[in-house]
Design an enzyme around this catalytic site. Structure first.
Site, PDB file in Angstrom:
ATOM      1  N   ARG A  16       0.832  -1.221   0.000  1.00  0.00           N
ATOM      2  CA  ARG A  16       0.000   0.000   0.000  1.00  0.00           C
ATOM      3  C   ARG A  16       0.865   1.270   0.000  1.00  0.00           C
ATOM      4  NH1 ARG A  16      -0.939   4.967   2.219  1.00  0.00           N
ATOM      5  NH2 ARG A  16      -0.436   4.146   4.298  1.00  0.00           N
ATOM      6  N   ASP A  17       1.471   1.562   1.139  1.00  0.00           N
ATOM      7  CA  ASP A  17       2.240   2.795   1.280  1.00  0.00           C
ATOM      8  C   ASP A  17       3.405   2.818   0.305  1.00  0.00           C
ATOM      9  OD1 ASP A  17       2.981   5.231   2.350  1.00  0.00           O
ATOM     10  OD2 ASP A  17       4.052   4.362   4.051  1.00  0.00           O
ATOM     11  N   HIS A 208       6.756   4.123  12.726  1.00  0.00           N
ATOM     12  CA  HIS A 208       6.797   4.074  11.254  1.00  0.00           C
ATOM     13  C   HIS A 208       7.879   5.070  10.838  1.00  0.00           C
ATOM     14  CE1 HIS A 208       4.712   4.046   7.176  1.00  0.00           C
ATOM     15  NE2 HIS A 208       5.481   5.125   7.095  1.00  0.00           N
ATOM     16  N   HIS A 210      11.010   6.578   8.272  1.00  0.00           N
ATOM     17  CA  HIS A 210      11.509   6.723   6.908  1.00  0.00           C
ATOM     18  C   HIS A 210      13.021   6.881   6.945  1.00  0.00           C
ATOM     19  CE1 HIS A 210       7.755   7.784   4.361  1.00  0.00           C
ATOM     20  NE2 HIS A 210       7.458   6.892   5.277  1.00  0.00           N
ATOM     21  N   CYS A 241      10.460   9.206  -0.879  1.00  0.00           N
ATOM     22  CA  CYS A 241      10.009  10.343  -0.082  1.00  0.00           C
ATOM     23  C   CYS A 241       9.330  11.355  -0.999  1.00  0.00           C
ATOM     24  CB  CYS A 241      11.208  11.009   0.604  1.00  0.00           C
ATOM     25  SG  CYS A 241      10.732  12.512   1.471  1.00  0.00           S
ATOM     26  N   ASN A 250      10.295   4.912   2.987  1.00  0.00           N
ATOM     27  CA  ASN A 250      10.102   3.898   4.026  1.00  0.00           C
ATOM     28  C   ASN A 250      11.347   3.066   4.293  1.00  0.00           C
ATOM     29  OD1 ASN A 250       7.204   4.032   4.630  1.00  0.00           O
ATOM     30  ND2 ASN A 250       6.940   3.504   2.466  1.00  0.00           N
TER      31      ASN A 250
END
Lengths: 303, 303
Positions: A16-17, A208, A210, A241, A250
């Site tokens: 998804r992300d 979460h 990055h 990003c 991520n």
């Protein structure tokens, strides 16, 4: 020296992300195959797709088809992002285990992106959370820009706690603290996490991170020192990003697993199979995995 | 929560360790210019070149010329690698501030690479150390393969301590613990560092980490928690991993500075100027910096 958790749960958000901002359409079968390879590698939590308008996120336009194509394994939880009631209604028939809603810690970000205040944005989720609960689904809340905002700069722990409280008030079950632009460093991350832990128990708080500035693993290590044992990660580092083109997004699941293996923390994940999953999707995207572990292990395999 | 050091000293090893394996010759003027840009960025410790046989490391064949081309700044320490007496004798007239010798923690590595035992290899440095001291130079000892070896696998803290003791015995002033293949993770790194600290004071122990598996910054953070406040790093992440082609090697100085800035630890380094230095040498090499911070900041500069 603090005691670290014995076991960590990783949520792979790659499908998804990770994929949502890919310009070229990724075929539904490749997405479903990616989920399949992730669960074969031992992932028990996978963020599969989002139910948002295909005008906004065309890559997720095949959400229902992807959910239908899953070969579900018992014990694996499949989550989907549902930013509003329309999304939830579309998601429910596809039988996710969990839904994800999100709010920003930054007023500037909220105003620029959705043209309302943070409080208003969270309030809009209240009926979504209620309906999800009525359908027996757990609700994860993602608190974005928790360490920094592309417009506002540094975000304070007070700003974080205010939104944590708002999420709690509408009944969000799990709170994910997200460093959307990757500017966090260990002590600032710990300060933000402390605020989340004032309102949520340890097992309902996740991180979460990055890797835009390469800080994700140190931030995860700093969270482990606090006992936090749930993290999002994205296989092959999928998802750049959005605020610095060409930069990393991520943190790669492979890199997190390597860290946890080294610390003797169990994840139930087979690193080699995970690298295979990342190599598979990277091949579809026509570029090498961003994960340093994947690159090192793939280079080793080639001798 | 442990107290972190207020100040950290970074040693940029880019000009030597970073460039030494570059296949294409890098012009002496570019090497000298790189050192110049590093000191302009605030680096006070720079590993400039090595005095080894040009048959072995052709890239460092211009060692004397590079040393002569330096525009030395007061307060900056210039170190050179001298693996034997011949190297030291060639180095002395170029007036380095410090010399570096190295030994491996792994017997297999030592046998494979220099065809003698670890103890023999360290013993050979004894006259080099003595002569360096007689010339008023400090001696840094680099303990390679301290966390893992490409032939032997995992290296135990006992193996590390044995070589630390040998280095101490011959009078090495400073002990650098080097994770040459980048497989270390925080708790194992701390265990190795504890052994170094049994024989050397805090200010004479440093860490040298590789980012091959993305673990370097978490390892540095784990060292900071122990009070260790000296680290090697390589601008732009110069220097790939010799044991996995295409994989990342030395941790990028830019990424370490970002971590330290975020932790409120002073380094005296201007991150923007450091990114400039990395961009300069990367341009000469015809590839982008490996540093995630550099890539993110350069992408931002381009808007």
């Amino acid at each position: 020296m603090s005691t670290l958790p014995h076991r960590v749960t990783l949520v792979d958000v790659g499908p998804r992300d990770g994929l949502q901002n890919e310009k070229q359409p990724v075929a539904t079968e490749h997405k479903a195959r990616l989920v399949s390879m992730l669960q074969d590698a031992g992932l028990k939590n996978i963020e599969v797709t989002s139910f948002v308008s295909p005008k906004w996120v065309p890559q997720m336009g095949d959400n229902t088809a992807v959910m239908a194509a899953l070969e579900r394994h018992p014990g694996v939880r499949y989550s989907v992002l549902t930013p509003n009631m329309k999304g939830l209604e579309a998601a429910l028939p596809t039988k996710p285990d969990e839904i994800v809603v999100f709010g920003a810690a930054s007023e500037a970000f909220s105003q620029k992106n959705i043209n309302c205040s943070v409080a208003e944005s969270i309030e809009r989720f209240a009926p979504v959370v209620e309906a999800a609960h009525a359908a027996g689904l757990k609700v994860r809340g993602a608190l974005s820009c928790a360490l920094g905002c592309p417009y506002e700069g540094e975000i304070s722990p007070d700003q974080v706690e205010r939104v944590v409280q708002l999420m709690k008030d509408i009944g969000v079950d799990h709170l994910g603290v997200a460093d959307t632009i990757g500017v966090g460093t260990p002590r600032r991350v710990q300060a933000a996490m402390e605020r989340a832990l004032k309102h949520y128990p340890l097992h309902e708080v996740s991180g979460h991170f990055h890797d835009t500035y390469g800080q994700a693993l140190s931030n995860i290590y700093a969270c482990l020192e606090m006992g936090i044992h749930t993290f999002d990660a994205s296989v092959a580092g999928l998802g750049g990003c959005p605020y610095a083109k060409g930069a990393t997004g991520n943190v790669a699941t492979e890199d997190v697993v390597f860290l946890l293996n080294g610390l003797g923390i169990s994840t139930g994940i087979d690193l080699d199979k995970l690298v295979d999953a990342g190599a598979y999707i990277s091949e579809q995207l026509g570029r090498p995995p961003v994960s340093r572990v994947a690159r090192a292990l793939l280079a080793k395999r080639q001798g």
